[in-house]
Design an enzyme around this catalytic site. Structure first.
Site, PDB file in Angstrom:
ATOM      1  N   ASN A 173      -6.745 -10.050 -45.097  1.00 42.05           N
ATOM      2  CA  ASN A 173      -6.903  -8.740 -44.449  1.00 42.05           C
ATOM      3  C   ASN A 173      -8.286  -8.659 -43.816  1.00 42.05           C
ATOM      4  O   ASN A 173      -9.286  -9.040 -44.441  1.00 42.05           O
ATOM      5  CB  ASN A 173      -6.781  -7.616 -45.485  1.00 42.05           C
ATOM      6  CG  ASN A 173      -7.267  -6.269 -44.939  1.00 42.05           C
ATOM      7  OD1 ASN A 173      -6.583  -5.641 -44.134  1.00 42.05           O
ATOM      8  ND2 ASN A 173      -8.461  -5.838 -45.348  1.00 42.05           N
ATOM      9  N   GLU A 174      -8.360  -8.195 -42.606  1.00 40.23           N
ATOM     10  CA  GLU A 174      -9.646  -7.994 -41.918  1.00 40.23           C
ATOM     11  C   GLU A 174     -10.596  -9.155 -42.203  1.00 40.23           C
ATOM     12  O   GLU A 174     -11.748  -8.959 -42.624  1.00 40.23           O
ATOM     13  CB  GLU A 174     -10.272  -6.641 -42.292  1.00 40.23           C
ATOM     14  CG  GLU A 174      -9.421  -5.480 -41.830  1.00 40.23           C
ATOM     15  CD  GLU A 174     -10.122  -4.115 -41.769  1.00 40.23           C
ATOM     16  OE1 GLU A 174     -11.263  -3.990 -42.244  1.00 40.23           O
ATOM     17  OE2 GLU A 174      -9.514  -3.182 -41.224  1.00 40.23           O
ATOM     18  N   TYR A 240      -8.426   2.854 -36.206  1.00 45.84           N
ATOM     19  CA  TYR A 240      -8.602   4.179 -36.799  1.00 45.84           C
ATOM     20  C   TYR A 240      -9.135   5.158 -35.757  1.00 45.84           C
ATOM     21  O   TYR A 240      -9.895   4.781 -34.860  1.00 45.84           O
ATOM     22  CB  TYR A 240      -9.598   4.101 -37.966  1.00 45.84           C
ATOM     23  CG  TYR A 240      -8.993   3.475 -39.212  1.00 45.84           C
ATOM     24  CD1 TYR A 240      -8.191   4.226 -40.059  1.00 45.84           C
ATOM     25  CD2 TYR A 240      -9.210   2.134 -39.524  1.00 45.84           C
ATOM     26  CE1 TYR A 240      -7.624   3.658 -41.198  1.00 45.84           C
ATOM     27  CE2 TYR A 240      -8.646   1.567 -40.660  1.00 45.84           C
ATOM     28  CZ  TYR A 240      -7.851   2.338 -41.498  1.00 45.84           C
ATOM     29  OH  TYR A 240      -7.288   1.792 -42.624  1.00 45.84           O
ATOM     30  N   GLU A 297      -2.704  -0.778 -40.293  1.00 43.11           N
ATOM     31  CA  GLU A 297      -3.659   0.275 -40.681  1.00 43.11           C
ATOM     32  C   GLU A 297      -3.895   1.137 -39.460  1.00 43.11           C
ATOM     33  O   GLU A 297      -4.394   0.642 -38.437  1.00 43.11           O
ATOM     34  CB  GLU A 297      -4.978  -0.315 -41.193  1.00 43.11           C
ATOM     35  CG  GLU A 297      -4.828  -0.938 -42.569  1.00 43.11           C
ATOM     36  CD  GLU A 297      -6.148  -1.350 -43.211  1.00 43.11           C
ATOM     37  OE1 GLU A 297      -7.181  -0.698 -42.941  1.00 43.11           O
ATOM     38  OE2 GLU A 297      -6.125  -2.329 -43.984  1.00 43.11           O
ATOM     39  N   GLN A 346      -3.766   6.309 -45.672  1.00 42.94           N
ATOM     40  CA  GLN A 346      -2.984   5.679 -46.709  1.00 42.94           C
ATOM     41  C   GLN A 346      -2.112   6.741 -47.368  1.00 42.94           C
ATOM     42  O   GLN A 346      -2.401   7.935 -47.232  1.00 42.94           O
ATOM     43  CB  GLN A 346      -3.903   5.051 -47.735  1.00 42.94           C
ATOM     44  CG  GLN A 346      -4.826   3.976 -47.165  1.00 42.94           C
ATOM     45  CD  GLN A 346      -5.544   3.163 -48.238  1.00 42.94           C
ATOM     46  OE1 GLN A 346      -5.330   3.328 -49.416  1.00 42.94           O
ATOM     47  NE2 GLN A 346      -6.442   2.271 -47.774  1.00 42.94           N
TER      48      GLN A 346
HETATM   49  O1  AHR Z   1      -8.037   1.825 -45.258  1.00 33.49           O
HETATM   50  C1  AHR Z   1      -9.366   1.678 -45.661  1.00 33.49           C
HETATM   51  C2  AHR Z   1      -9.975   0.343 -45.260  1.00 33.49           C
HETATM   52  O2  AHR Z   1     -10.055   0.271 -43.888  1.00 33.49           O
HETATM   53  C3  AHR Z   1      -9.197  -0.897 -45.632  1.00 33.49           C
HETATM   54  O3  AHR Z   1      -9.433  -1.310 -46.923  1.00 33.49           O
HETATM   55  C4  AHR Z   1      -9.699  -1.908 -44.663  1.00 33.49           C
HETATM   56  O4  AHR Z   1      -8.750  -2.900 -44.387  1.00 33.49           O
HETATM   57  C5  AHR Z   1     -10.090  -1.072 -43.466  1.00 33.49           C
HETATM   58  O5  AHR Z   1     -11.360  -1.380 -43.017  1.00 33.49           O
END
Ligand code: AHR
Length: 498
Positions: A173-174, A240, A297, A346
């Site tokens: 992840n990331e 985001y 995400e 989330q």
């Molecule tokens: O969703 C919060 C965080 O955001 C996650 O853990 C990460 O993958 C992203 O940077």
């Protein structure tokens, strides 16, 4: 203002994968612990330690797939710490999220039990950043191998005789950030290596998912598709929405004004450009569109609620978040040929959550209601909807569409039209020409989610301030449907034969 649109009911546009309505739950703040897992000794009603009220609410919106255990947590998670008798499981520090003690009481068996209760597909994210190939390979064996092997025997010893079915597995992840700060060339090689040992056992076919870019990192996508595209089934994208665009002061979840409203929606709409540009790169290496794009995400990210642990990412959720969800779903539908799954960040108590809890209390956020209104599109056939969406501006220079929408036909032949009015201060009349559809004998039912203030939200004292209501501001006449949307609203219309 009046807007026009055309719905082509006789031009099918492909199936909308139900997984576009997926969720993401990480060991972060009060998402897993308190939000989902209360333990077998809790006085809060539960089944096998998992909150019954949360499961009931999530089943109502038909969560199709759930990603776990992270997030950043995934690349520090060692799955063997989370199996066996709970009282002897290792206690560790959750370094990413608040430095709190993680007792590993929620592990593989508990997650698979949660998916069983939700009747959803598990999407497990493996550890590349600090884990070994062997560790990842053994996790897959533990989960999915039904024969005789060291990991299958270990699973049986822990009470699970039958192998589970796991369709989705993420390899890191990331990894450009919290997952190891890697360069794309390095991660592409690691991905090729790790995924080799993510085996398909006993007919359980795993969809292998590579870590994709952060937002507009087009170079990451280019390198991954070029070097590893043929070894993956999907690649991820994370994006985001921050009202200010600044991590140091992102903007607040409530108590904001019209500028923050406008720029939040403007930034959420950026998802459209991101998907379009990443898809163009993917098309170069994968013109048949075999590889899916998974936005695992997405959502709003605000300053945390005053007085809460900054590492817990707890935020309120208002009608603005519902609009962000609605317009994001519309964008995913538009790109559904490439986007096969998406997971909001989330599920409970973290970021753009659909549920907030406080002890035994629970509330459904406006985002929850957006998921509820849109669930009719899961696995439905997309119908092209061309909207002359108009212009919404505050300063006469920066413009976003005033309205946004999507449409589909479900398996029973009902047509579902979802319309969002992004404007905070004016209603919108939308006249839709229904092409390829006999309107004689058609009945229309409507539901609306609207705000009575720019930051209208639900609290534990007033849990139903923002909730869906019956909607009747529409007319079906002369081969068209005219809908009057309140300011800041999502309307869901169902067109069916009586
Ligand atoms: O969703 C919060 C965080 O955001 C996650 O853990 C990460 O993958 C992203 O940077």
């Amino acid at each position: 203002m009046a807007y026009r649109g055309v719905l082509n009911a006789d031009l099918p546009g492909g199936i909308l994968n139900r997984n576009l309505y997926g969720h993401f739950s990480e060991h972060l703040g009060r998402c897993i612990y308190e939000g989902i897992w209360v333990g077998e000794d809790s006085e809060i009603p539960h089944t096998n330690g998992i909150r019954s009220d949360v499961v009931k609410a999530l089943r109502q919106i038909r969560v199709p797939v759930l990603r776990w255990p992270g997030g950043c947590f995934a690349d520090e998670y060692h799955w063997k710490d989370g199996i066996g008798p709970r009282e002897t499981r290792k206690r560790m520090v959750n370094t990413h999220w608040g430095g709190v003690v993680e007792n590993n009481h929620f592990g593989t068996h508990e997650f698979m039990e949660l998916c069983r209760q939700l009747e959803c597909e598990p999407y497990i994210n493996g550890n590349v950043g600090s884990g070994t190939v062997q560790e990842m390979s053994e996790w897959v064996e533990y989960l999915t191998f039904g024969g005789v092997s060291p990991m299958a025997e270990l699973r049986r010893g822990n009470g699970q005789d039958e192998a589970w079915k796991v369709s989705y597995f993420g390899v890191g992840n990331e990894n450009w950030g919290c997952g190891g700060n890697m360069r794309p060339e390095y991660y592409a090689d690691l991905y090729r290596r790790y995924q080799t040992y993510v085996r398909n056992y006993d007919g359980n076919v795993i969809h292998r998912i590579a870590c994709g870019p952060n937002a507009d990192d087009y170079n990451w996508m280019e390198v991954l598709m070029r070097e590893a595209g043929r070894f993956m089934d999907s690649i991820t994208l994370h994006y985001y929405t921050l009202p200010t665009g600044e991590w140091a002061d992102k903007g607040d979840a409530t108590g904001f004004g019209e500028e923050a409203w406008f720029h939040t929606l403007r930034r959420a709409l950026h998802m459209d450009e991101l998907i379009a540009r990443h898809s163009t790169i993917m098309d170069k290496y994968d013109p048949e569109r075999r590889v899916g794009l998974i936005v695992d995400e997405w959502g709003t990210w605000y300053n945390v609620e005053p007085g809460t642990n900054p590492g817990f990412l707890y935020q309120q959720n208002s009608i603005r978040d519902a609009l962000v969800a609605g317009l994001t779903f519309n964008i995913f539908h538009k790109h559904s040929e490439r986007v096969r799954m998406a997971n909001i960040a989330q599920t409970v108590n973290v970021l753009q959550a659909v549920i907030l809890t406080e002890g035994e209390k629970l509330l459904l956020t406006p985002t929850y209601h957006a998921f509820d209104l849109y669930k009719v599109h899961q696995d439905a056939e997309r119908l092209p909807l061309d909207l002359e969406a108009g212009v919404y501006t505050l300063d006469g220079k920066t413009e976003i569409p005033a309205v946004s929408g999507t449409a589909s036909r479900d398996r029973e032949g009902r047509i579902h039209l979802s319309l969002c009015n992004l404007q905070h201060g004016s209603e919108a009349e939308v006249a839709i020409d229904l092409r390829g559809l006999e309107t004689e004998g058609l009945t229309v039912r409507g539901t609306v989610l609207a705000g009575d203030a720019i930051d209208a939200h639900n609290t534990f004292d007033q849990p139903d301030r923002v909730a869906p209501k019956t909607f009747e501001s529409f007319r079906l006449e002369g081969g068209g449907l005219t809908v009057t949307l309140p300011a800041m609203s999502i309307a869901a219309l169902e067109l069916a034969r009586a």
